[in-house]
Design a protein around this motif. Sequence first.
Motif, PDB file in Angstrom:
ATOM      1  N   ALA A 138       0.755  -1.333   0.039  1.00  0.00           N
ATOM      2  CA  ALA A 138      -0.281  -0.022  -0.035  1.00  0.00           C
ATOM      3  C   ALA A 138       0.783   1.048  -0.014  1.00  0.00           C
ATOM      4  N   ALA A 139       2.000   1.421   0.892  1.00  0.00           N
ATOM      5  CA  ALA A 139       2.650   2.613   1.067  1.00  0.00           C
ATOM      6  C   ALA A 139       3.726   2.640  -0.389  1.00  0.00           C
ATOM      7  N   GLY A 140       3.974   1.666  -0.973  1.00  0.00           N
ATOM      8  CA  GLY A 140       4.825   1.903  -2.019  1.00  0.00           C
ATOM      9  C   GLY A 140       4.255   2.261  -2.998  1.00  0.00           C
ATOM     10  N   LEU A 141       3.095   1.721  -3.375  1.00  0.00           N
ATOM     11  CA  LEU A 141       2.329   1.826  -4.607  1.00  0.00           C
ATOM     12  C   LEU A 141       1.897   3.374  -4.690  1.00  0.00           C
ATOM     13  N   VAL A 142       1.425   3.912  -3.501  1.00  0.00           N
ATOM     14  CA  VAL A 142       0.855   5.360  -3.504  1.00  0.00           C
ATOM     15  C   VAL A 142       1.998   6.278  -3.584  1.00  0.00           C
ATOM     16  N   ALA A 143       3.103   5.867  -3.176  1.00  0.00           N
ATOM     17  CA  ALA A 143       4.504   6.758  -3.193  1.00  0.00           C
ATOM     18  C   ALA A 143       4.726   6.976  -4.827  1.00  0.00           C
ATOM     19  N   ALA A 144       5.035   5.508  -5.256  1.00  0.00           N
ATOM     20  CA  ALA A 144       5.554   5.598  -6.678  1.00  0.00           C
ATOM     21  C   ALA A 144       4.631   6.058  -7.431  1.00  0.00           C
ATOM     22  N   GLY A 145       3.234   5.764  -7.375  1.00  0.00           N
ATOM     23  CA  GLY A 145       2.355   6.214  -8.518  1.00  0.00           C
ATOM     24  C   GLY A 145       2.157   7.840  -8.189  1.00  0.00           C
ATOM     25  N   GLY A 146       2.095   8.387  -7.178  1.00  0.00           N
ATOM     26  CA  GLY A 146       2.104   9.789  -7.073  1.00  0.00           C
ATOM     27  C   GLY A 146       3.250  10.506  -7.427  1.00  0.00           C
ATOM     28  N   ALA A 147       4.388  10.141  -7.218  1.00  0.00           N
ATOM     29  CA  ALA A 147       5.403  10.553  -7.734  1.00  0.00           C
ATOM     30  C   ALA A 147       5.431  10.970  -9.280  1.00  0.00           C
ATOM     31  N   ALA A 148       5.182   9.701  -9.901  1.00  0.00           N
ATOM     32  CA  ALA A 148       5.482   9.628 -11.278  1.00  0.00           C
ATOM     33  C   ALA A 148       4.458  10.503 -11.869  1.00  0.00           C
ATOM     34  N   GLN A 149       3.378  10.655 -11.467  1.00  0.00           N
ATOM     35  CA  GLN A 149       2.304  11.420 -12.128  1.00  0.00           C
ATOM     36  C   GLN A 149       2.495  12.971 -11.589  1.00  0.00           C
ATOM     37  N   LEU A 150       3.559  13.128 -10.646  1.00  0.00           N
ATOM     38  CA  LEU A 150       3.909  14.699 -10.677  1.00  0.00           C
ATOM     39  C   LEU A 150       4.964  14.897 -11.654  1.00  0.00           C
ATOM     40  N   GLY A 151       5.694  13.913 -12.346  1.00  0.00           N
ATOM     41  CA  GLY A 151       6.540  14.221 -13.192  1.00  0.00           C
ATOM     42  C   GLY A 151       8.088  13.523 -12.790  1.00  0.00           C
ATOM     43  N   ALA A 152       7.956  12.965 -11.518  1.00  0.00           N
ATOM     44  CA  ALA A 152       9.378  12.451 -11.182  1.00  0.00           C
ATOM     45  C   ALA A 152       9.676  11.437 -11.853  1.00  0.00           C
ATOM     46  N   GLN A 171      -1.261   7.494   4.241  1.00  0.00           N
ATOM     47  CA  GLN A 171      -0.889   8.682   4.583  1.00  0.00           C
ATOM     48  C   GLN A 171       0.560   9.000   4.501  1.00  0.00           C
ATOM     49  N   ASP A 172       1.369   8.006   5.187  1.00  0.00           N
ATOM     50  CA  ASP A 172       2.878   8.209   4.751  1.00  0.00           C
ATOM     51  C   ASP A 172       3.114   8.389   3.545  1.00  0.00           C
ATOM     52  N   ALA A 173       2.697   7.581   2.566  1.00  0.00           N
ATOM     53  CA  ALA A 173       3.149   7.987   1.250  1.00  0.00           C
ATOM     54  C   ALA A 173       2.857   9.345   0.711  1.00  0.00           C
ATOM     55  N   ARG A 174       1.562   9.796   1.136  1.00  0.00           N
ATOM     56  CA  ARG A 174       1.252  11.096   0.609  1.00  0.00           C
ATOM     57  C   ARG A 174       1.893  12.174   1.254  1.00  0.00           C
ATOM     58  N   CYS A 175       2.566  11.849   2.481  1.00  0.00           N
ATOM     59  CA  CYS A 175       3.343  12.664   3.294  1.00  0.00           C
ATOM     60  C   CYS A 175       4.817  12.792   2.559  1.00  0.00           C
ATOM     61  N   VAL A 176       5.341  11.521   2.266  1.00  0.00           N
ATOM     62  CA  VAL A 176       6.731  11.481   1.849  1.00  0.00           C
ATOM     63  C   VAL A 176       6.950  12.136   0.511  1.00  0.00           C
ATOM     64  N   ILE A 177       5.735  11.765  -0.491  1.00  0.00           N
ATOM     65  CA  ILE A 177       5.925  12.531  -1.820  1.00  0.00           C
ATOM     66  C   ILE A 177       6.154  13.897  -1.707  1.00  0.00           C
ATOM     67  N   GLN A 178       5.579  14.782  -0.902  1.00  0.00           N
ATOM     68  CA  GLN A 178       5.839  15.951  -0.912  1.00  0.00           C
ATOM     69  C   GLN A 178       7.366  16.233  -0.274  1.00  0.00           C
TER      70      GLN A 178
END
Length: 470
Positions: A28-42, A317-324
Motif C-alpha cells: 500500500a505505501a510503496g504503490l501510493v508513493a511511486a504512483g503519485g511521484a510519477a504522475q507529478l513528473g518525477a 498517509q505516510d506515502a502522501r506525506c513523503v511524496i511532498q
Amino acid sequence: MNAPATMDHDRSRPAHDHYDLVVIGAGAAGLVAAGGAAQLGARTLLIEQHRLGGECLFTGCVPSKALIAIAAKARGGAPIDWAAAHRAVHGAIATIEPHDSPEVFEDFGVEVVFGHARFAGRDAIEVGGRRVTGRRFVIATGSDPAVPPIAGIHDVPFNTNETIFDIAERPDHLVIIGGGAIGCELSQSFARLGSEVTLVDVGTLLPRDDPDAVAVVRRQLVADGVVLHESVKIASAAGGAGAVRLTLADGSVIAGSHLLVAAGRAARLAGYGLDIAGVASTKAGITVDKYLRTSNPRIFAIGDCREGPRLTHAANQDARCVIQNALFPFRKAADYSALPAVTYTDPELGQVGLTEAAARTAHPRVEVLRHDFDHIDRSIAEHDVRGFLKIMAVGNKVVGATIVGAHVGELVALLGFAVSGKLSLGDLANHTYAYPTLSEVIRFAAEKPGQARLFTPFMRRVTGLFQKLP
C-alpha cells in the motif's frame, strides 16, 4: 491503492541509471508513493520482489473482510460451504488485483522492476544485476507475522495470516495465539463458519482499546462460541498436522486441528543492506523523524517497516506525506493524532484520538460524553442495541472517540474530523443527521454538555420572561 485516472505513457521507454525517486516495496505505501511521484513528473523506479499489492491485498485486509462478510451470512442462517467461501475470498482478491497491476503503474509513468533490492551505498541500490542511483529513496518493505518465543513453536505446523486463507478445508478446531484485531476477527469468522475456536493470549483482548468497548466485543465472541483464555502463559507447543497442542504454564493443554499465530507484526528489514546505506533501526522498525526521514536524509521509510502504527491507511498517509518531502523543498510532518483504527468484529470497534484512560491522564479536566445504542431508534428498529459511543472532550475540543457497535467503522471518519480540529464538539452537536441512522449517536453524545447548560431553572425563568413580551 485505488488508482486514479490512467495517464498515457510509453512503456517502451529505456531503463535509467539515475532516478528522482526509488521506491522499494509495492504494498500500500510503496504503490501510493511511486504512483503519485510519477504522475507529478518525477522519474520513478518501483522495485518489488513478488507481486504488486502487498500484504493488505493478498493476505490481510481484503481476504479477511471477505471472510468476515461470508461468516456474517452464515450466522444469519446461510448454508456453510467452505469451498464456496474459499472461492469468494479469492474472488475478491482477483477483482481488486488489477487495480494494482504493473500496467496501471507503468501508465502512471513508473518503471516497475521485479527483483530483490539491496543498498550498495548511501545513494545507490542494486537489483537484478543493475546498479542505480537516486536523488531520494523510499523504503516500503512492509512487515512479516511475528512469531512469539514459545518452546517448540517452530516444530509445529502453524498458519499465519499469510497462509490461513489458502487452507483447502475448514478447520475442525482452530487454536489462535493472539487476541489483537486479527485474532479477534478471525476467531469470530471461523466460529461462525462452523469451526471450534479457542483463542489464547498472554494479555487481554485488544489491549490498546477501551476496556468497556472490548467487553462488548468479548461478550459477542463468547456468544458465537469462541473459547477464550486470556492472561495466560503458553509454556510450549507440540504436535503435527491435524493435531496441535499448546501446554499452558499451569499444565493444562489446549488441543486442536489447526494453529493460527496472530501475535502481531515485525518490520521486514533483513537483506536490504540498510547498514550500508546508513539507515538505523530498532526491533520496532526503521527509525524515522517527523518527516519520515531515516538517519540517512536521502532515504525515507514508510508503512509497516518504520517505527509507528501498522495500518494500511497509515501507510497511505505516510506515502502522501513523503511524496511532498522527497520531491519538494517544503516539509510536511507525519501526524497520527487523528489516525482511525477499526477492528472489524461484529460488533465493530472504532477508535480515533485518545481513549478515555489516555485522555484522563493527559487532560485532568476532560469530559467523557457517552451515549448507548439502546437509545438510538435505528438500533432499536433493527433489534441490535449493542455498544455505545464515548467522546472525550476538553471544552469544545474533541480529543478522542471510542465507538463500538454494528457498522460503526463507517462513523469513525466524522469523529476523526473532530479529533483533527476540523470540527468542534459544537459542530458535531449542531449538525443535522439523517433519521433514522446510527450516526445520530454522535449528536446525542455531543449535545450533552450544551443541554446541561441550557435546560436549567435559570433558563426556564429567562424563557418565561420572554414569553411575557407582546
